[in-house]
Design a protein around this motif. Structure first.
Motif, PDB file in Angstrom:
ATOM      1  N   GLN B 493      32.600 -90.069 -53.659  1.00 29.92           N
ATOM      2  CA  GLN B 493      31.575 -89.492 -52.789  1.00 29.92           C
ATOM      3  C   GLN B 493      32.063 -88.223 -52.090  1.00 29.92           C
ATOM      4  N   PHE B 494      33.385 -88.031 -52.036  1.00 31.65           N
ATOM      5  CA  PHE B 494      33.887 -86.835 -51.352  1.00 31.65           C
ATOM      6  C   PHE B 494      34.001 -85.636 -52.283  1.00 31.65           C
ATOM      7  N   GLN B 495      33.753 -85.844 -53.552  1.00 30.06           N
ATOM      8  CA  GLN B 495      33.766 -84.758 -54.528  1.00 30.06           C
ATOM      9  C   GLN B 495      35.019 -83.894 -54.418  1.00 30.06           C
ATOM     10  N   HIS B 496      36.140 -84.549 -54.402  1.00 29.88           N
ATOM     11  CA  HIS B 496      37.437 -83.862 -54.414  1.00 29.88           C
ATOM     12  C   HIS B 496      37.632 -82.920 -53.257  1.00 29.88           C
ATOM     13  N   PHE B 497      37.042 -83.261 -52.126  1.00 32.59           N
ATOM     14  CA  PHE B 497      37.307 -82.549 -50.871  1.00 32.59           C
ATOM     15  C   PHE B 497      37.056 -81.060 -50.989  1.00 32.59           C
ATOM     16  N   GLY B 498      35.973 -80.719 -51.632  1.00 28.56           N
ATOM     17  CA  GLY B 498      35.672 -79.313 -51.840  1.00 28.56           C
ATOM     18  C   GLY B 498      35.203 -78.606 -50.585  1.00 28.56           C
TER      19      GLY B 498
END
Lengths: 508, 502
Positions: B493-498
Motif C-alpha cells: 500500500q505504500f508503493q515503495h515510499f515514492g
C-alpha cells in the motif's frame, strides 16, 4: 495443475508425526518409537505409489503444484511475475527415484533407531523434520524452495549429531554445521544472483533463460559469460562440500564416526546424494556449457576421490572410518560418470547415487546392530564375529560384496556403466581409475574378514545374533540391491527421460 | 501566527504522537503524586494501553494521504507510517518486558522506567515524521537523553552507572559530529527545511561546495552511526548493553536502532540523492558515497561477528550481534537498489521480533540466576523445554535459517545487492561469510541450551508479560518466515515510499 496436493502430502506427511509426538509424554519409549516409525510410512507409500504409476506411463508433470507465495514488491515497470517466489513442487524421473530412496531409507532408519538410548521424543521429532527437508529438496520446483529445504536438513542434523552421537559428537556437529554452512552460503549466493538478475528462480524457466538470453522471457540484468563461470565454480564448490569432493571432505568423516548409525544411514544414504543431485540438476542443467569445459577436471577429481578414499580406507582401524572413506571413494564414481559427459556416464553416475545410498545404508544398519552388541567398531577389538553372529557376518560380507561391485548386485551395474562412459570419453583417466576398483575389493575384504574371522575376542563371543525387527530392514535393503543388480531396467526406465533431457542440454 | 491559521492545520495526523505525549506527561505526574510505597505496576499497564491506542490511531491514519503541517516540520507520509508502526510495536513489547523486570537489588525507579520509554519513543516518532532539520534533531535528542537515563536506571548497580556515563559521553561526541555536519549543509543552503535544502543542493555546481557537502555527508553518517551502533561509533554498545537494565538494552537494540535507520534514510535520501557530485563521471552525491557506506557496512559486519565469538556474557554477545545486524541493514542501504526501503523495513521488523523475543528469554534467565554468563543457559532444555525451543526459534532467525523471518529479511537484502548494476558482490560475500561466522556463536548458545546438563532442574518462572512477548515474537518470527506475504502485502500500500519528497 493446481488441484493436486499429492507432492505436498508426500513431502509434509512426516509433519503429522511431529505434531502427534508433541503430545506423547517423553517417557513413553515404545509409543514414541512406534509413532516415529509409523510417521515415515505415508511418505513411503505415496512415493512407491507414484513410482509404480510412473513405471506404467503416468505423466509426472501432472503432479506439479504451484501456489503464489512471496513477492518481493510489486513494481510498475516489471511484469507481474518478476521477483516472485512461488511455492512450486514438481518431480521428474530422477527426482522421483531419489524421493523413493529417501522415503525408503527414512523408514528403515526409523527402524534402526530402536538403538537410540535417550530422549526419544526430541530425536524422532528432529528425525522427521530431517525427512521433510530431504524429501523437499528433491521435489522443489524452484531454487529458493530447494535452498530452504536444503537448510531444513542442516539444523536437525546439527542436533542429531550433537546430542545423540558418540564421544566427540559436539565437535562433529560443529564441523558439520560450518562446512555445510559455508557450502550452503555459497549456494545461496548463486541462487540469489540468478534470482536477482533474471527475476525468477523457477528451475525450468532459468534453464530456458540461460540457454537463450534473447528468448521470450527477458532478464532484469545481464549475466555475462564470466559471471556464468563464476556461478558454475561456486556451484561446484557448494555441492562439492556436500558430496564431498576431496579436499572438502573432513567434516563427513567426523559425522560418519560420531553420529548415531541410524542417522548416518540417512546422512550417507541421502544427504551426500543431495550434492550429486544438485551437481547434476543445477551444475549440468543450468550451465551445460561450463560443465563441458570442466568435464575433464571433474573426471580427474572423481578419480582422485576414488583413489584417495580407497587408499585411506585401507589403513583405517575403525570400521566406521573404513566406511566413511569408502563413501568418499564411491562418490568419486559419481564424478567419474558425470565427467564422461555421455549417456552411459550420466546413467552410471545416477545409478551409483541410488546404489551407494542403499549399500551404505545397509552397512551402517549392520554397524548399528553390531555396535549394540559388542560396543566397538575398532577392527582390532573385533574378530570371530562369524561364530557369535553368523547372520550379521553374512550380511556384512554381502554388503561388502555389493560395495566392491560384485556382478549381480547394484554396485556392479553403476560402476560398470560409469566406467564404460569414461572409457569412451577419456580412456587415460579411466584407466587410472580402475585401480580404485581393485583397491575397493582389497580394503573391504580386509576389514570384513578381520571382523568376521579369526579368534573371537572377549565381549564378542557372548553377543547374540540379529533380531527379527533388525532382520527385516536388512533383508529389504539387500533385496533392493540385488533386484537392481539383476534387473537394472527398474532404474533405467524412470531415468531415461531425465538423462535424455540432460544430453539435449549438453548438445549431444 | 494567528489562532485561525493554527487551527487550520490537520492536527489529526499527529494523533499517535499526542497520545504518547499525553500518556507520558500523565504518568510522570501520577508517579510524582503517588505514595512511594505503592506498586508502580498499574502505571506500566497504563503506558502499554497508551501505546496500543497510539497503534490503533496510527492504523486509522494509514489511509490518509501524505500530509505536511507546520511548514513541513511534521510530515505524515508512507515512510513515517510504516516505520512508526515498527517503533510503536517495539515499544509496547519492551514495556511488557519492563513490567516484569526484577533485578536482584530491586527496581527503585519503576515509574520513571515507564515514562522515559514513552518520551524516548516520542523522540523516535518525531524523527520518523520530520521534514525539517530542527525537529529532526529535537527528536534525536529527546530519544538520546531519555535513553541515557534509562541506561543508568539501576542506580545501585555499578555497571549500570558506568554504562550510563559511557553512553552520555559517546552520545555527546556523536551528536556534536552530527550537528557539525548539519551546520555545513545549512551553511550551503541557508535553510533547515529538507525539501528546500534538496532543491538548493541540486543546484550546487561549484566543486569546492561539493567537497564541503561530501564532508558534511561523512560527518553526518559518522555521527548517526552512533544510533545504529555501527562502525565507527559502535564501541559503546557492549558496555552499555551489559550495564543497562535488560528492557532498556532491548529498547536500545531494537527501537533506538530502528530510529537510527529512520533518520539515516530520511536525511540522506532527501538531501543527497538530488545533490550532484563530480567524480570521474558526474552522479548523485548519494551514489558517489556508496563505497564509503559499503566499507563501513563491511567493517561493521566483520567486527560485530568476529568479536562476538569471544563473548561469554550474553548481553555483550547480543550487543555484538546487534552491531552485526546493523551491518546487514547497512548493506541494504549501501546497495541503493529500488527495494532499499522495503528490504530495510522488513529486516527491521524481523529483527524487532526475533531480538525482542530473545531478550525476553535472556531477561528472565539472567534475572533469576543473577549472572549474565552464557553458562546460565546450560540445560535450559531440561528445565523448560518449551522456553528452550522458543529461544531456538529466535536464535535460528537471528542466524538467518530458512523458515524464519530472519532468512527472508536477508534474502531481500541480498536481492537488493545483486539486482543493481554493478552488483555488490564483495559486500554480499562479506555478509554471507560473516553470517557463517555468526553460526558459531548462535549455535554456541544451542550447545548450552540443548547439550549441556543443567546445574539444577527447577523450571524457570515465566511471568505473564514476558510470556506474551515471547509468544507474540515467536508467532511473528515464524509467520513472517513462512508467509512473508503478510508483510509484503502490507508494504504494497505504500508503493515503495515514492512520496518521500512530495
Amino acid at each position: 495443475m493446481n488441484d493436486t496436493y499429492f507432492l505436498s502430502l508426500l513431502v509434509f506427511s512426516p509433519l503429522l508425526g511431529i505434531i502427534l509426538l508433541a503430545f506423547v509424554p517423553k517417557t513413553q519409549e515404545q509409543t514414541i518409537k512406534l509413532l516415529g516409525f509409523l510417521a515415515t510410512l505415508p511418505s513411503l507409500i505415496l512415493a512407491l505409489f507414484a513410482f509404480g504409476q510412473y513405471l506404467r506411463g503416468y505423466d509426472l508433470s501432472r503432479l506439479a503444484e504451484k501456489h503464489a507465495w512471496i513477492h518481493f514488491g510489486k513494481f510498475s515497470f516489471l511484469s507481474e511475475s518478476t521477483f516472485t517466489v512461488d511455492y512450486e513442487l514438481n518431480v521428474d524421473g530422477f527426482a522421483l527415484v531419489m524421493i523413493v530412496l529417501t522415503a525408503l531409507l527414512a523408514t528403515l532408519a526409523a527402524v534402526a533407531s530402536i538403538h537410540i538410548k535417550k530422549e526419544w521424543k526430541g530425536y524422532f521429532m528432529l528425525f522427521l523434520l530431517l525427512e521433510i527437508g530431504m524429501l523437499g529438496v528433491f521435489a522443489a520446483g524452484n531454487l529458493v524452495l530447494f535452498f530452504i529445504f536444503f537448510e531444513v536438513t542442516l539444523v536437525p542434523m546439527f542436533f542429531l549429531i550433537g546430542k545423540w552421537g558418540y564421544f566427540e559428537k559436539e565437535k562433529a556437529a560443529y564441523s558439520y554445521l560450518l562446512y555445510n554452512g559455508i557450502g550452503s552460503a555459497i549456494l545461496l549466493l548463486v541462487i540469489l544472483i540468478l534470482f536477482a538478475r533474471t527475476g525468477t528462480s523457477n528451475i525450468a524457466v532459468l534453464q530456458e533463460l540461460l540457454r537463450d538470453p534473447q528468448g521470450a522471457v527477458q532478464m532484469i540484468a545481464p549475466i555475462s559469460n564470466d559471471l556464468r563461470y563464476g556461478l558454475f565454480i561456486a556451484l561446484l564448490v557448494a555441492f562439492g562440500v556436500k558430496l564431498p569432493i576431496v579436499p572438502l571432505h573432513s567434516w563427513m568423516l567426523r559425522v560418519h564416526v560420531q553420529a548415531p548409525p541410524s542417522i548416518v544411514m540417512l546422512h550417507s544414504g541421502v544427504l551426500l546424494k543431495i550434492g550429486a543431485f544438485g551437481l547434476i540438476r543445477f551444475g549440468m542443467g543450468l550451465f551445460p556449457e561450463q560443465f563441458q569445459r570442466f568435464a575433464t577436471l571433474i573426471a580427474i577429481l572423481g578419480v582422485v576421490n576414488l583413489l584417495y578414499g580407497a587408499f585411506l580406507a585401507f589403513v583405517q582401524e575403525d570400521f566406521k572410518m573404513v566406511l566413511a572413506y569408502s563413501s568418499i571413494s564411491h562418490m568419486g564414481i559419481v564424478l567419474i560418470g558425470l565427467g564422461a559427459l555421455n549417456e552411459a556416464g550420466i546413467q552410471g553416475a545416477i545409478f551409483q547415487v541410488v546404489s551407494h545410498g542403499l549399500i551404505s545404508a545397509l552397512l551402517f544398519l549392520l554397524v548399528s546392530i553390531m555396535y549394540e552388541r559388542v560396543h566397538t567398531t575398532m577392527l582390532d577389538h573385533l574378530g570371530g564375529l562369524a561364530k557369535a553372529m553368523p547372520l550379521v557376518s553374512g550380511f556384512l560380507l554381502a554388503g561388502a560384496m555389493a560395495s566392491l561391485g560384485l556382478p549381480g548386485m547394484s554396485g556392479f551395474i553403476s560402476e560398470f556403466t560409469a566406467f564404460l562412459g569414461l572409457f569412451k570419453a577419456k580412456p587415460a583417466i579411466a584407466a587410472v581409475g580402475t585401480l580404485g576398483i581393485i583397491m575397493t575389493a582389497v580394503y573391504l575384504l580386509r576389514a570384513v574378514l578381520n571382523m568376521t574371522y579369526g579368534t573371537a575376542k572377549r565381549g564378542v563371543i557372548e553377543a547374540a545374533d540379529i533380531r527379527t525387527v533388525e532382520l527385516v530392514p536388512v533383508l529389504i535393503l539387500l533385496g533392493c540391491i540385488i533386484f537392481i543388480g539383476v534387473y537394472p531396467h527398474i532404474l533405467a526406465q524412470p531415468l531415461e527421460a531425465t538423462i535424455q533431457t540432460m544430453m539435449n542440454g549438453l548438445g549431444g | 501566527m494567528s489562532w485561525d491559521t493554527l487551527m487550520q492545520y490537520k492536527w489529526g495526523v499527529m494523533t499517535p504522537e499526542f497520545i504518547v505525549l499525553g500518556v507520558a506527561t500523565a504518568l510522570s505526574l501520577i508517579d510524582l503524586l503517588m505514595p512511594n510505597e505503592k506498586s508502580r505496576r498499574p502505571l506500566g499497564l497504563f503506558a502499554i494501553a497508551g501505546v496500543i491506542v497510539a497503534i490503533v490511531s496510527l492504523i486509522g491514519l494509514l489511509s490518509v494521504d501524505t500530509t505536511s503541517i507546520l511548514y513541513d516540520t511534521f510530515r505524515l507520509d508512507a515512510f513515517g507510517k510504516a516505520f512508526k508502526l515498527l517503533l510503536l510495536t517495539g515499544a509496547a513489547l519492551v514495556l511488557l518486558l519492563a513490567m516484569d523486570y526484577q533485578p536482584k537489588e530491586g527496581m527503585k525507579y519503576q515509574g520513571e522506567f515507564y515514562y522515559l520509554f514513552l518520551t524516548a519513543l516520542l523522540g523516535a516518532m518525531i524523527m520518523t515524521s520530520s521534514g525539517d532539520l530542527i525537529t529532526l534533531f529535537v527528536g534525536l535528542e529527546l530519544l538520546s537523553i531519555s535513553s541515557y537515563i534509562l541506561a543508568g536506571l539501576r542506580k545501585a548497580h555499578r555497571l549500570s552507572n558506568e554504562s550510563a556515563l559511557k553512553y552520555v559521553i559517546n552520545g555527546g561526541i556523536s551528536t556534536a559530529i552530527t550537528l557539525f555536519g548539519m551546520s555545513y549543509v545549512f551553511g550551503l543552503t541557508g535553510s533547515t527545511n529538507l525539501k528546500q535544502m534538496a532543491v538548493q543542493l541540486s543546484m550546487l555546481q561549484d566543486s569546492g561546495h561539493q567537497y564541503v557537502l561530501a564532508l558534511a555527508f561523512l560527518m553526518l553518517f559518522v555521527g548517526l552511526s552512533f544510533k545504529l551502533a555501527s562502525v565507527p561509533f559502535h564501541m559503546w554498545a557492549p558496555d552499555v548493553y551489559q550495564g543497562a537494565p535488560t528492557p532498556a538494552t532491548a529498547f536500545l537494540s531494537v527501537v533506538s536502532k530502528t530510529a537510527g535507520f529512520v533518520i539515516v534514510l530520511r536525511l540522506f535520501i532527501t538531501l543527497f540523492a538530488a545533490a550532484l557530485s563530480q567524480g570521474k563521471e558526474p552522479s548523485s552525491m548519494l551514489l558517489s558515497m556508496q563505497d564509503y557506506i559499503a566499507f563501513l557496512a563491511g567493517a561493521t559486519m566483520i567486527i560485530g561477528n568476529t568479536v562476538a565469538l569471544k563473548q561469554r556474557n550474553v548481553k555483550r554477545l547480543f550487543a555484538y550481534s546487534s552491531i552485526a545486524h546493523a551491518g546487514y541493514l547497512l548493506v541494504g542501504f549501501a546497495a541503493m537498489s529500488w527495494v532499499m526501503i522495503d528490504s530495510m523495513w522488513f529486516y527491521l521488523a524481523a529483527y524487532l521480533l526475533m531480538n525482542l523475543g530473545a531478550f525476553a528469554i535472556l531477561q528472565i534467565v539472567t534475572d533469576e540466576a543473577g549472572s549474565e554468563d552464557i553458562s546460565q543457559f546450560a540445560g535450559l532444555y531440561r528445565r523448560q523445554p518449551l522456553l528452550a525451543v522458543m529461544m531456538g526459534i529466535f536464535v535460528l532467525s537471528l542466524a538467518g535459517i530458512p523458515g524464519t523471518a530472519g532468512f527472508i529479511g536477508k534474502v531481500h537484502i541480498f536481492l537488493g545487492a545483486f539486482a543493481t548494476e554493478p552488483a555488490h558482490y564483495v559486500l554480499a560475500a562479506i555478509m554471507i561469510a560473516t553470517t557463517i561466522v555468526s553460526y558459531v556463536y548462535y549455535f554456541g548458545l544451542f550447545t548450552q541450551i540443548f547439550f549441556r546438563p543443567a546445574a539444577h532442574h527447577e523450571p524457570v518462572k515465566v511471568p505473564l508479560g514476558v510470556t506474551i512477548v515471547i509468544v507474540v515474537c515467536a508467532l511473528g518470527t515464524i509467520a513472517f518466515g513462512i508467509m512473508p506475504s503478510l508483510a509484503y502485502n502490507f508494504l504494497d500500500q505504500f508503493q515503495h515510499f515514492g512520496d518521500f519528497l512530495r
